[in-house]
Each structure stands twice: as structure tokens, then as C-alpha cells.
Design an enzyme around this catalytic site. Structure first.
Site, PDB file in Angstrom:
ATOM      1  N   HIS A  90      13.682  13.531 -31.294  1.00 33.76           N
ATOM      2  CA  HIS A  90      12.426  14.140 -30.836  1.00 33.76           C
ATOM      3  C   HIS A  90      11.513  14.491 -32.017  1.00 33.76           C
ATOM      4  O   HIS A  90      10.287  14.476 -31.872  1.00 33.76           O
ATOM      5  CB  HIS A  90      12.698  15.388 -29.983  1.00 33.76           C
ATOM      6  N   CYS A 106      13.326  14.202 -24.585  1.00 34.61           N
ATOM      7  CA  CYS A 106      12.263  13.298 -25.037  1.00 34.61           C
ATOM      8  C   CYS A 106      12.565  11.839 -24.674  1.00 34.61           C
ATOM      9  O   CYS A 106      11.715  10.991 -24.811  1.00 34.61           O
ATOM     10  CB  CYS A 106      12.057  13.414 -26.540  1.00 34.61           C
ATOM     11  N   CYS A 125      20.939  15.330 -27.284  1.00 34.58           N
ATOM     12  CA  CYS A 125      19.910  15.277 -28.320  1.00 34.58           C
ATOM     13  C   CYS A 125      20.532  14.826 -29.639  1.00 34.58           C
ATOM     14  O   CYS A 125      21.590  15.317 -30.018  1.00 34.58           O
ATOM     15  CB  CYS A 125      19.283  16.659 -28.484  1.00 34.58           C
ATOM     16  N   CYS A 178      18.867  16.054 -24.468  1.00 37.36           N
ATOM     17  CA  CYS A 178      17.595  15.416 -24.829  1.00 37.36           C
ATOM     18  C   CYS A 178      16.604  15.510 -23.677  1.00 37.36           C
ATOM     19  O   CYS A 178      16.946  15.293 -22.519  1.00 37.36           O
ATOM     20  CB  CYS A 178      17.845  13.942 -25.160  1.00 37.36           C
ATOM     21  N   LYS A 236      17.300   4.875 -11.115  1.00 33.65           N
ATOM     22  CA  LYS A 236      17.141   6.282 -11.477  1.00 33.65           C
ATOM     23  C   LYS A 236      18.200   6.644 -12.497  1.00 33.65           C
ATOM     24  O   LYS A 236      19.370   6.305 -12.316  1.00 33.65           O
ATOM     25  CB  LYS A 236      17.306   7.162 -10.238  1.00 33.65           C
TER      26      LYS A 236
HETATM   27 FE1  FES Z   1      15.346  13.965 -27.394  1.00 27.63          FE
HETATM   28 FE2  FES Z   1      16.118  15.758 -29.186  1.00 27.63          FE
HETATM   29  S1  FES Z   1      15.078  16.093 -27.373  1.00 27.63           S
HETATM   30  S2  FES Z   1      16.410  13.619 -29.221  1.00 27.63           S
END
Ligand code: FES
Length: 112
Positions: free
Chosen positions: A91, A78, A87, A76, A59
Site C-alpha cells: 500500500h 489496497c 498486508c 490488505c 467474487k
Molecule cells: Fe494492501 Fe498493505 S493494505 S498491502
């Protein structure tokens, strides 16, 4: 007057009825296909989100203290960032390549 036809199932239908029934069936099938396509595009799709971060771990969990955030932190969501959990803008490429619409979680202090 048209003669009724007998199908292999014993169901009787006249040519006049057939002329109406076929287009109705085609329109209904096309409508059903378009509706299911529309609805499936709105629902969540199953699959792995994390494709490369800490895959040896059962996890992936990150924790940070509120005091360490400062005035703003961008996390982040994504799972493509090279600076995960922060981030790095990856994304945008992910969204462009996949048609997705993910973006970061931004935590900031209220303006004083
Ligand atoms: Fe993943 Fe920006 S949300 S790099």
C-alpha cells in the site's frame, strides 16, 4: 452617460454594466471551477479496486477463524499485496504512486 448596447438576443446592457459584469462572471466561473475541483477530490471515484487478484473468480472472498488470528492480524485493503488477503506493505508504493491514502485493517487482541 453611456449608451446601452443591443446584443443579438435583444438583451440591453451598458458599457458600465459590462465593465462590472465581465469580472464578476470571470470570478464566479473561477470560483465554481475551484469549488467543483475541491468537492470532486473529496468524493469517491468510480473504478475497479481489484486489478490483479483472482480475476477469474466472480467474487473474491476470504474467511478465517478467530482462533487462527492469534494476537494480531494485518489485512490488505489496497488489493496490491502479493500475500492477499494479508498486508505486505504494498500500500505504501500504491499511495506514493497514486496519491491515495489506503492502509491495512489491523485486528488485534486487547492488551491483557
Ligand atoms: Fe494492501 Fe498493505 S493494505 S498491502
Amino acid at each position: 452617460m453611456t449608451m446601452p448596447t443591443l446584443s443579438s438576443t435583444g438583451f440591453r446592457i451598458s458599457k458600465d454594466q459590462l465593465i462590472v459584469a465581465v469580472p464578476v462572471a470571470v470570478v464566479a466561473a473561477a470560483g465554481g471551477f475551484l469549488l467543483s475541483s475541491y468537492l470532486s477530490g473529496r468524493s469517491c471515484k468510480k473504478g475497479r479496486v481489484n486489478t490483479c487478484i483472482s480475476k477469474d473468480s466472480p467474487k473474491v472472498v476470504h474467511s478465517c477463524d478467530m482462533e487462527d488470528i492469534g494476537t494480531k492480524a494485518v489485512y490488505c485493503r489496497c488489493w496490491k499485496s502479493k500475500k492477499f488477503p494479508y498486508c505486505d506493505g504494498a500500500h505504501a508504493k500504491h499511495n506514493e504512486e497514486t496519491g491515495d491514502n489506503v492502509g491495512p485493517l489491523i485486528i488485534k487482541k486487547r492488551d491483557a
